[in-house]
Design a protein around this motif. Structure first.
Motif, short mmCIF file in Angstrom:
data_model
loop_
_atom_site.label_atom_id
_atom_site.label_comp_id
_atom_site.label_asym_id
_atom_site.label_seq_id
_atom_site.Cartn_x
_atom_site.Cartn_y
_atom_site.Cartn_z
N LEU A 1 0.85 -1.19 0.00
CA LEU A 1 0.00 0.00 0.00
C LEU A 1 0.88 1.24 0.00
O LEU A 1 1.89 1.30 0.71
CB LEU A 1 -0.94 -0.01 1.21
N GLU A 2 0.48 2.19 -0.82
CA GLU A 2 1.26 3.41 -1.00
C GLU A 2 0.67 4.54 -0.18
O GLU A 2 -0.55 4.74 -0.15
CB GLU A 2 1.25 3.81 -2.49
N ASN A 3 1.56 5.30 0.46
CA ASN A 3 1.12 6.53 1.14
C ASN A 3 0.63 7.54 0.10
O ASN A 3 1.34 7.80 -0.87
CB ASN A 3 2.29 7.13 1.94
N LEU B 1 6.57 3.13 -0.77
CA LEU B 1 6.82 4.45 -0.19
C LEU B 1 7.03 5.46 -1.32
O LEU B 1 7.98 5.36 -2.09
CB LEU B 1 8.06 4.38 0.71
N ASP B 2 6.11 6.41 -1.40
CA ASP B 2 6.21 7.46 -2.42
C ASP B 2 6.83 8.69 -1.76
O ASP B 2 6.20 9.34 -0.92
CB ASP B 2 4.84 7.77 -3.02
N LEU B 3 8.09 8.98 -2.13
CA LEU B 3 8.80 10.07 -1.48
C LEU B 3 8.22 11.42 -1.84
O LEU B 3 8.21 12.35 -1.03
CB LEU B 3 10.30 10.03 -1.86
N ASN B 4 7.72 11.52 -3.06
CA ASN B 4 7.09 12.78 -3.47
C ASN B 4 5.80 12.99 -2.68
O ASN B 4 5.50 14.12 -2.26
CB ASN B 4 6.81 12.76 -4.97
N ASN B 5 5.04 11.92 -2.47
CA ASN B 5 3.81 12.06 -1.69
C ASN B 5 4.11 12.47 -0.25
O ASN B 5 3.37 13.26 0.35
CB ASN B 5 3.01 10.76 -1.71
N ILE B 6 5.18 11.92 0.31
CA ILE B 6 5.57 12.33 1.66
C ILE B 6 5.83 13.84 1.66
O ILE B 6 5.34 14.58 2.50
CB ILE B 6 6.83 11.58 2.15
N PHE C 1 9.83 2.09 -4.11
CA PHE C 1 9.73 3.55 -3.99
C PHE C 1 9.09 4.15 -5.24
O PHE C 1 9.25 3.63 -6.34
CB PHE C 1 11.12 4.18 -3.85
N HIS C 2 8.40 5.24 -5.05
CA HIS C 2 7.98 6.11 -6.14
C HIS C 2 8.65 7.47 -5.95
O HIS C 2 8.75 7.94 -4.82
CB HIS C 2 6.46 6.39 -6.08
N VAL C 3 9.04 8.07 -7.06
CA VAL C 3 9.33 9.50 -7.06
C VAL C 3 8.54 10.11 -8.23
O VAL C 3 8.17 9.40 -9.16
CB VAL C 3 10.84 9.83 -7.23
N THR D 1 0.90 16.31 -9.17
CA THR D 1 0.45 16.21 -10.56
C THR D 1 1.18 15.15 -11.38
O THR D 1 0.78 14.84 -12.49
CB THR D 1 0.65 17.56 -11.27
N HIS D 2 2.29 14.64 -10.84
CA HIS D 2 3.13 13.70 -11.60
C HIS D 2 3.63 14.34 -12.89
O HIS D 2 3.72 13.67 -13.91
CB HIS D 2 2.38 12.40 -11.92
N ILE D 3 3.89 15.62 -12.81
CA ILE D 3 4.55 16.28 -13.93
C ILE D 3 5.99 16.50 -13.49
O ILE D 3 6.25 17.17 -12.49
CB ILE D 3 3.87 17.63 -14.25
N LEU E 1 9.90 6.07 -11.41
CA LEU E 1 9.47 7.44 -11.68
C LEU E 1 8.06 7.43 -12.28
O LEU E 1 7.80 6.72 -13.25
CB LEU E 1 10.42 8.11 -12.66
N GLU E 2 7.17 8.24 -11.70
CA GLU E 2 5.83 8.40 -12.27
C GLU E 2 5.79 9.74 -13.00
O GLU E 2 6.12 10.77 -12.43
CB GLU E 2 4.78 8.42 -11.16
N TRP E 3 5.39 9.70 -14.25
CA TRP E 3 5.22 10.95 -15.03
C TRP E 3 3.93 10.76 -15.83
O TRP E 3 3.90 9.97 -16.77
CB TRP E 3 6.42 11.18 -15.94
N ALA F 1 -4.93 7.89 -12.88
CA ALA F 1 -3.60 8.13 -12.36
C ALA F 1 -3.71 8.24 -10.86
O ALA F 1 -4.79 8.32 -10.31
CB ALA F 1 -3.02 9.40 -12.93
N SER F 2 -2.58 8.23 -10.24
CA SER F 2 -2.61 8.16 -8.79
C SER F 2 -2.51 9.55 -8.17
O SER F 2 -1.97 9.74 -7.12
CB SER F 2 -1.47 7.30 -8.32
N THR F 3 -3.00 10.54 -8.88
CA THR F 3 -2.89 11.88 -8.33
C THR F 3 -4.27 12.45 -8.06
O THR F 3 -5.27 11.93 -8.50
CB THR F 3 -2.22 12.81 -9.35
#
Ligand SMILES: [Fe+2]
Lengths: 316, 283
Positions: free
Chosen positions: A143-145, A176-181, A207-209, A222-224, A249-251, A305-307
């Motif tokens: 599960l992702e934060n 663990l999504d570091l950008n979401n943190i 991890f996600h960034v 926004t994942h931009i 990387l999510e874009w 998308a996950s945003t």
């Protein structure tokens, strides 16, 4: 330190997006692995699956879902879980993840990752559902934060405590999504490093960034791209503490060329040392070129998308 | 184990962010649920941030919900959006979102009722009536992308049908094939749109098109009225031999033309198999 399940560090991955199918199949680029949005390959028997099958022949695939709605008080959707299980088998997914959130109630889907109140009641509820899903799929889920823009007054613990306790109680993994943190901590006035301190690293599998959009008073996930330096710093810290995990990387909006997207992901090598991957098999014949002389618009997939904002369905 | 409080909270939140106007109106609509939760004001349920209010934070979710679904429709109905303009499109898309909220875990079928919804909203506006027809074509393309693959009937398989079986021979359509008829020259307009040619909403005029997928790509083949009659007869399940001769003298069509069309349809994979009363085969 390895994770509890011994799930491999696959290296630096990319989110698979419709806009890049052609390049991937034609050029066979040296990407370590791809993450798919699971739902984009459900409710279809056509082209999206055809493309995915070919890509799954060549690259490791990880499934990332946006509609499990693990925190909803609606019953879990058995048909959805069956579709998830079938897709996992079809693409031989290394593992499967979704988000710590809910995405609708009373039979509706809002297609957004909505925040939960972090209460004992919600924790018991989500724990029970995660256990059920893992039994159903016969596999651990991650599960992702999420990125959040509100908190509930009724919450009795911070998100990191909820996520950590959930992972222990339900015996699930963490994406663990570091950008979401970074985004959530900015939006709620917390210290992202303190968040990181509280996470049980042996439960982190991936991890996600990503990039986000700074609106001054708040940040939007926004994942931009590109990824900002403080998020890379968080990544470096987390990577060291875990001893290394797969990173992606999510874009998802304003998606540039495949090369540019990949280049951004490969920046991860500046902050972490990844295991050497065996070279994949050389170029195999590519699929049909994706020219635009027909009515073949974008696959009507990649819709989720996950945003939270703005929407991020791929352009044709 | 009780999840009553969580359930109410989720119902409250969803009501607020999916309201057709804005989150403030949504909060008014959700007042009863808020009272059940023992609260009156929004900021008694959700917190304000360091720099923005609880109400403004809810608006972010409200905005995201609608923007995502409008964008989903705009992706599937890009030509419609271009034809009626972004503002009119967004307005009608928001009405659609309110009338047909998503009930599926993914969005692939979210736009399925949009063409019909547009048609019922035309109210004498010819541009919207045209847009509804255009939407049907765009949705047919979406459906062709997602349709299951079926193997095409080969010319050899057709040639191997015995002379006795020929009078009862029927063809089975490919799973990706759709035949559409319009009151406007919809495909001609759509092609011009795809080519980036200057276009205006056309005057009514009968037209028809076949939408199909071959080698995983979606194509559109315009049909004349005569072609449409023949293809229609085949797709209705008439024996092939009868379908190929539905045209009478008034149609002024050379029988050789009919043969040419048919060959083109075969080559385009319109058919997935054949059946005769005594045997059923799909090749
Ligand atoms: Fe993420």
């Amino acid at each position: 330190m390895n994770n509890r399940w011994g799930l491999k560090n696959l290296g630096v991955g990319l989110g698979l997006r419709t806009a890049h199918y052609g390049t991937i199949l034609a050029d066979d680029p040296p990407v370590d692995w791809f993450e798919i949005i699971s739902e984009n390959y459900m409710q279809t028997e056509g082209r999206p699956l055809y493309m995915l099958d070919q890509i799954a022949e060549r690259y490791p695939i990880v499934m990332h879902g946006v509609s499990m709605s693990i925190g909803s008080t609606d019953p879990l959707d058995e048909a959805y879980l069956r579709a998830l299980r079938a897709l996992k088998k079809r693409v031989r997914a290394a593992w499967l993840s979704d988000h710590l959130c809910w995405t609708g109630v009373a039979g509706k889907h809002v297609h957004d990752l909505l925040p939960l109140p972090y209460t004992e009641e919600a924790l018991r509820h989500v724990t029970e559902r995660v256990r059920y899903v893992q039994d159903f799929l016969d596999a651990p889920i991650l599960l992702e934060n999420p990125s959040t823009y509100i908190e509930f007054q009724g919450s009795t613990m911070p998100e990191y405590e909820f996520l950590s306790r959930l992972a222990e109680d339900a015996d699930c993994g963490i994406l663990l999504d570091l950008n979401n943190i970074y985004v959530s901590c900015f939006n709620h006035g917390y210290d992202p490093h303190a968040y990181l301190d509280a996470i049980p690293m042996d439960r982190v599998v991936q991890f996600h960034v990503a990039g986000h959009t700074n609106c001054g008073t708040h940040l939007i996930d926004t994942h931009i791209g590109p990824v900002i330096d403080p998020v890379w710093t968080l990544f470096r810290e987390a990577y060291e503490r875990t001893g290394g995990r797969s990173m992606l990387l999510e874009w998802d909006a304003e998606i540039p060329s495949f090369e540019e997207t990949h280049k951004e992901a490969l920046k991860a090598h500046r902050f972490a040392t990844f295991p050497k991957r065996p070279r994949r098999s050389p170029n195999t014949p590519a699929g049909p070129a994706d020219t635009a002389d027909t009515a073949d618009t974008a696959d009507a997939a990649d819709a989720q998308a996950s945003t939270s904002t703005p929407p991020s369905k791929d352009a044709p | 184990m009780s999840t009553n409080r969580l359930r109410s909270l989720e119902a409250w939140f969803q009501t607020v962010i999916t309201h057709p106007i804005d989150a403030r109106h949504g909060a008014e609509e959700a007042e009863d649920i808020a009272r059940q939760l023992g609260h009156g004001r929004v900021d008694e349920i959700v917190t304000s941030g360091p720099a923005i209010s609880a109400e403004a934070r809810l608006e972010l979710y409200h905005y995201a919900y609608h923007a995502r679904l409008v964008e989903c429709l705009a992706d599937d109905f890009a030509a419609v959006q271009d034809a009626i303009g972004e503002r009119a499109f967004e307005e009608i898309a928001r009405q659609y979102i309110a009338a047909h909220p998503s009930t599926h875990p993914n969005l692939n079928a979210f736009g399925a009722q949009f063409p019909e919804f547009l048609r019922t909203r035309a109210n004498g506006r010819s541009d919207v009536r045209f847009a509804a027809e255009l939407a049907r074509l765009e949705w047919a393309v979406v459906e062709a992308i997602h349709a299951p693959e079926s193997a095409a009937l080969s010319a050899e398989a057709l040639a191997s049908v015995s002379a006795e079986a020929w009078p009862t021979l029927r063809l089975l359509p490919s799973s990706t094939l759709q035949r559409l008829m319009f009151d406007y020259p919809v495909n001609r307009y759509f092609q011009a749109y795809m080519n980036d040619d200057p276009i205006e909403i056309p005057a009514p005029e009968w037209s028809a098109v076949a939408v199909y997928r071959q080698d995983w790509r979606v194509y559109r083949m315009p049909l004349t009225r005569s072609m449409d009659n023949v293809l229609g007869a085949i797709l209705r399940g008439q024996p092939l031999i009868e379908a190929l001769s539905v045209l009478d003298a008034e149609d002024e069509v050379d029988p050789e033309d009919v043969t040419t069309w048919f060959k083109e349809w075969m080559a385009s994979g319109f058919f997935s198999g054949l059946s005769t009363p005594s045997e059923t085969a799909a090749r």
